[in-house]
Design an enzyme around this catalytic site. Structure first.
Site, mmCIF file in Angstrom:
data_model
loop_
_atom_site.group_PDB
_atom_site.id
_atom_site.type_symbol
_atom_site.label_atom_id
_atom_site.label_comp_id
_atom_site.label_asym_id
_atom_site.label_seq_id
_atom_site.Cartn_x
_atom_site.Cartn_y
_atom_site.Cartn_z
ATOM 1 N N GLU A 126 16.210 -14.039 -73.480
ATOM 2 C CA GLU A 126 16.781 -13.802 -72.146
ATOM 3 C C GLU A 126 18.288 -13.966 -72.169
ATOM 4 O O GLU A 126 18.807 -14.854 -72.836
ATOM 5 C CB GLU A 126 16.256 -14.829 -71.126
ATOM 6 C CG GLU A 126 14.809 -14.745 -70.778
ATOM 7 C CD GLU A 126 14.431 -15.808 -69.736
ATOM 8 O OE1 GLU A 126 15.312 -16.276 -68.984
ATOM 9 O OE2 GLU A 126 13.253 -16.183 -69.698
ATOM 10 N N GLU A 177 9.887 -21.500 -71.125
ATOM 11 C CA GLU A 177 10.854 -22.610 -71.105
ATOM 12 C C GLU A 177 10.180 -23.964 -70.863
ATOM 13 O O GLU A 177 10.449 -24.648 -69.860
ATOM 14 C CB GLU A 177 11.946 -22.363 -70.057
ATOM 15 C CG GLU A 177 12.863 -21.212 -70.428
ATOM 16 C CD GLU A 177 14.089 -21.099 -69.539
ATOM 17 O OE1 GLU A 177 14.054 -21.600 -68.401
ATOM 18 O OE2 GLU A 177 15.084 -20.501 -69.985
HETATM 19 C C1 GLA Z 1 15.127 -18.936 -67.123
HETATM 20 C C2 GLA Z 1 13.706 -18.453 -66.924
HETATM 21 C C3 GLA Z 1 13.604 -17.154 -66.216
HETATM 22 C C4 GLA Z 1 14.633 -17.037 -65.125
HETATM 23 C C5 GLA Z 1 15.994 -17.254 -65.687
HETATM 24 C C6 GLA Z 1 17.106 -17.090 -64.691
HETATM 25 O O1 GLA Z 1 15.637 -18.652 -68.343
HETATM 26 O O2 GLA Z 1 12.985 -18.387 -68.118
HETATM 27 O O3 GLA Z 1 12.312 -17.061 -65.693
HETATM 28 O O4 GLA Z 1 14.364 -17.977 -64.145
HETATM 29 O O5 GLA Z 1 16.072 -18.565 -66.180
HETATM 30 O O6 GLA Z 1 18.363 -17.276 -65.278
#
Ligand code: GLA
Ligand code: ZN
Length: 668
Positions: A307, A150
């Site tokens: 995710e 991210e």
């Molecule tokens: C982000 C991060 C993860 C985690 C999630 C929690 O997407 O990439 O490492 O922290 O949020 O929702």
């Protein structure tokens, strides 16, 4: 060199066995197997473990993890671990940390904490990425690289300031060109030397985080910051490519995240992946739009849902549980819109720190006898049964909606006319009008080839970059339809106004002149009265429009501009253009969209009204129709689908078929 594609739909997610005693791993694997999990993303936040000091690398634990997953035939998503810096790096080289908007230099802590222009960080990040590729790159089970995590945020340190000046020099060539682009004679801001330029933050042009006295400067800073982080990504990618030419490389994006120009990023990625975290009240049309945007980044290629939470999050104000069936519905929604994977954050709930309450496949109870696990397992078996039917299938759309990060930034930097103007919200209103009518759309960039669409929608196309007006005119002349709204055609790419009257370069194409823009406070509204006598509330902004060839479809009902046009239509060459001069309530937007789609004879995927989400993916001549019920109550199956077979249940659809809340069917 073309990269190896996925051989199956991936099902799994972020797994951090290195945060747990090794004795617990085999039990995790036993549990995952029961959910038909076939993939894990590992090594995401492990830098401090695999490089305990500047000179020492230690891959012994990661070797064990990779061996274990390889033996169980997992598709491994291997991360480069660079999204959180090790403490030793901060201690020895404090410059690797970021300086924030307020000008405070940060110490060790948090994550996503590297200054993108720190040469020390760059050197270490590239090195660890290429070391990982050297060690693991030939393992065929590693089917995707996950660079960093991210990417986002920004830095305002002295290194970034120097790098910004270099970036500007390359862009503008001369200081004179820069002064002109930034309109620097306003408030006597003219600069004479490159080193007089400072970063736009709270110590300089900033008024508040989202505001600036000089949009031209702040826009260039955003472009520069997006480019700086992209350079970080490219540098790691190239480090991997030294040793591994075949494996896909991605980094996980965040939908409509503001800071990065994802269209530019996607060009450097082999496959787009993204993290979907709707809140309890996010409308399904908004998630659908994000998925379509992620699919649009690489012109329709399938993406990865990298995710999503199996149930709860920890970082929202209200982290409600996903009601039974909701996770499944959201997973299939991603697939329906083009995802070839369903992955979770996370496979196992952590024991400490801020994410200990974040949902996971294995909860703190540590076994498989939980509601969430059962739902995860059911979905896993369903996906396994589906096999590769949907893998690499595509979506066909006749409508393209423009999403443009430069516009996002520029529109939200404007001081006036209305502080409630929010870019994504405006785009979503138009997206939703098509979504509610079961007409699928592509989210496209301003650089897309418009000729592949019948209709191009560009709400709040505030910034019209060089060549865009001409390309839109050609598209319409040849028979396309272009729909746009208030706050369009106003500035060039430096945020300087096109003189001669709004909507500047779009004026001829739209056949109108906007003389004034009225701003309405939240409690104020006007009405748009259509020629067919329907009337819809309008708010936010009200353009005062003169017709210059266009016809009025609706006019204001009150105030001193009552009777003047609010919605217009213009014939241009073989095509038509539509202009909506105020923010109409959803039914009003739907009324306009109805006319636009009728003109191009675009048919919805269903006859009549339905509250179901309906979309398609196609592969080898077979159309798969996804129908999802995101409503709170059961819905009747539209009669169009009677006789079709649901490939998930094997059942034939009848006149009596109803979809319960969160039901999903995939029809052939
Ligand atoms: C982000 C991060 C993860 C985690 C999630 C929690 O997407 O990439 O490492 O922290 O949020 O929702
Ligand atoms: Zn910096």
């Amino acid at each position: 060199m073309t990269q190896r594609k996925f051989q199956r739909m991936l099902y799994g997610g972020d797994y951090n066995p290195n945060q747990w005693p090794v004795e617990t791993w085999s039990e995790d694997m036993r549990i995952f197997k029961q959910a038909a999990i076939n993939s894990a993303s590992v090594n995401i936040f492990s830098w401090a473990k695999i490089q305990p000091s500047e000179e020492v690398y230690d891959f012994s634990e990661l070797d064990k993890i990779i061996d274990m997953l390889t033996k169980d035939h997992y598709d491994i998503i291997l991360a480069t671990a660079t999204a959180a810096l090790p403490a030793w790096m901060f201690k020895k080289y404090p410059e690797v940390g970021r300086t924030d908007y307020e000008g405070r230099q940060h110490k060790f802590g948090q994550r996503h904490n590297a200054c993108p222009n720190s040469l020390v960080y760059q050197k270490f990040a590239r090195k660890i990425a290429s070391k990982l590729a050297e060690r693991y790159g030939d393992n065929p089970n590693i089917t995707c690289w996950h660079v960093n995590n991210e990417y986002g945020g920004e830095c305002f340190c002295d290194n970034c300031e120097k790098a910004f000046r270099v970036w500007l020099r390359t862009k503008y060539g001369t200081i004179e060109a820069l002064n002109k682009a930034w309109n620097m004679d306003f408030w006597g801001h003219r600069v004479y030397e490159w080193d007089e330029i400072v970063l736009p933050n709270a110590l300089s042009e900033g008024i508040g985080y989202e505001d600036t006295a000089f949009a031209g400067i702040s826009l260039d800073y955003r472009r520069f910051n997006s480019d700086s982080l992209l350079e970080n990504y490219k540098m790691e990618r190239d480090g991997i490519r030294e040793f591994d030419q075949n494996t896909l490389i991605t980094t996980n994006l965040m939908g409509t995240y503001k800071n990065l120009d994802y269209f530019k990023w996607a060009k450097e990625m082999d496959i787009v992946s993204w993290d979907n975290y709707p809140s309890y009240d996010t409308p399904p049309s908004y998630s659908a739009m994000c998925h379509d945007l992620m699919r649009g980044l690489k012109e329709g290629q399938p993406f990865m849902l990298m995710e999503q939470t199996p149930s709860q999050q920890n970082w929202q104000p209200y982290n409600s549980l996903k009601r039974p069936g909701k996770m499944r519905a959201q997973s299939f929604q991603a697939v329906a819109h083009g995802s070839d994977t369903v992955q979770f954050f996370q496979l196992k709930r952590s024991v400490g720190a801020c994410e200990k309450f974040h949902g996971a496949v294995i909860s703190h109870a540590g076994h498989e006898n939980t509601r969430v696990f059962k739902e995860v397992a059911e979905l896993g078996h369903e996906l396994e049964k589906l096999g590769n039917k949907l893998l690499d299938s595509r979506t066909k759309s006749r409508v393209g909606i423009i999403f443009d990060w430069d516009n996002y930034w520029a529109l939200e930097y404007t001081s006036g006319p209305n502080k409630d103007l929010a870019y994504v919200d405006q785009i979503h209103q138009y997206y939703q009008a098509f979504y509610d009518k079961q007409i699928q759309v592509d989210m496209i960039s301003v650089d897309s080839d418009f000729s592949q669409y019948d209709v191009v929608v560009g709400p709040v196309l505030y910034m019209v970059k060089e060549g865009l007006a001409e390309r839109l005119a050609t598209f319409v002349k040849e028979g396309g339809q272009f729909l746009t709204t208030f706050m369009s055609g106003i500035v060039n790419e430096s945020d300087n106004v096109y003189l001669g009257g709004y909507p500047g370069p779009l004026r001829n194409l739209l056949g109108i002149w906007v003389e004034e823009i009225d701003a309405l406070a939240p409690e104020q509204y006007n009405h748009s009265l259509f020629v067919d006598d329907t009337s819809y509330k309008c708010q936010l902004l009200c353009d005062i429009i003169h017709l210059e060839g266009a016809e009025a479809l609706a006019s204001y009902q009150s105030d001193f501009y009552a009777g003047s046009p609010v919605v217009t239509k213009n014939n241009f060459g073989q095509g038509k253009t539509w202009y909506v001069g105020s923010q109409l309530e959803p039914a009003g937007i739907a009324h306009i969209v109805d006319q636009v789609i009728a003109t191009s004879q675009i048919e919805a995927l269903v006859t009549g009204d339905s509250s179901l989400e309906i979309t398609t993916r196609e592969k080898a001549g077979q159309v798969y129709t996804f129908i999802i019920n995101f409503q709170g109550e059961a819905q009747e199956l539209p009669l169009d689908f009677v006789g079709k077979i649901d490939i998930l249940s094997g059942k034939e659809m009848t006149k009596e078929t109803r979809l319960a809340s969160f039901d999903v069917i995939i029809l052939i």
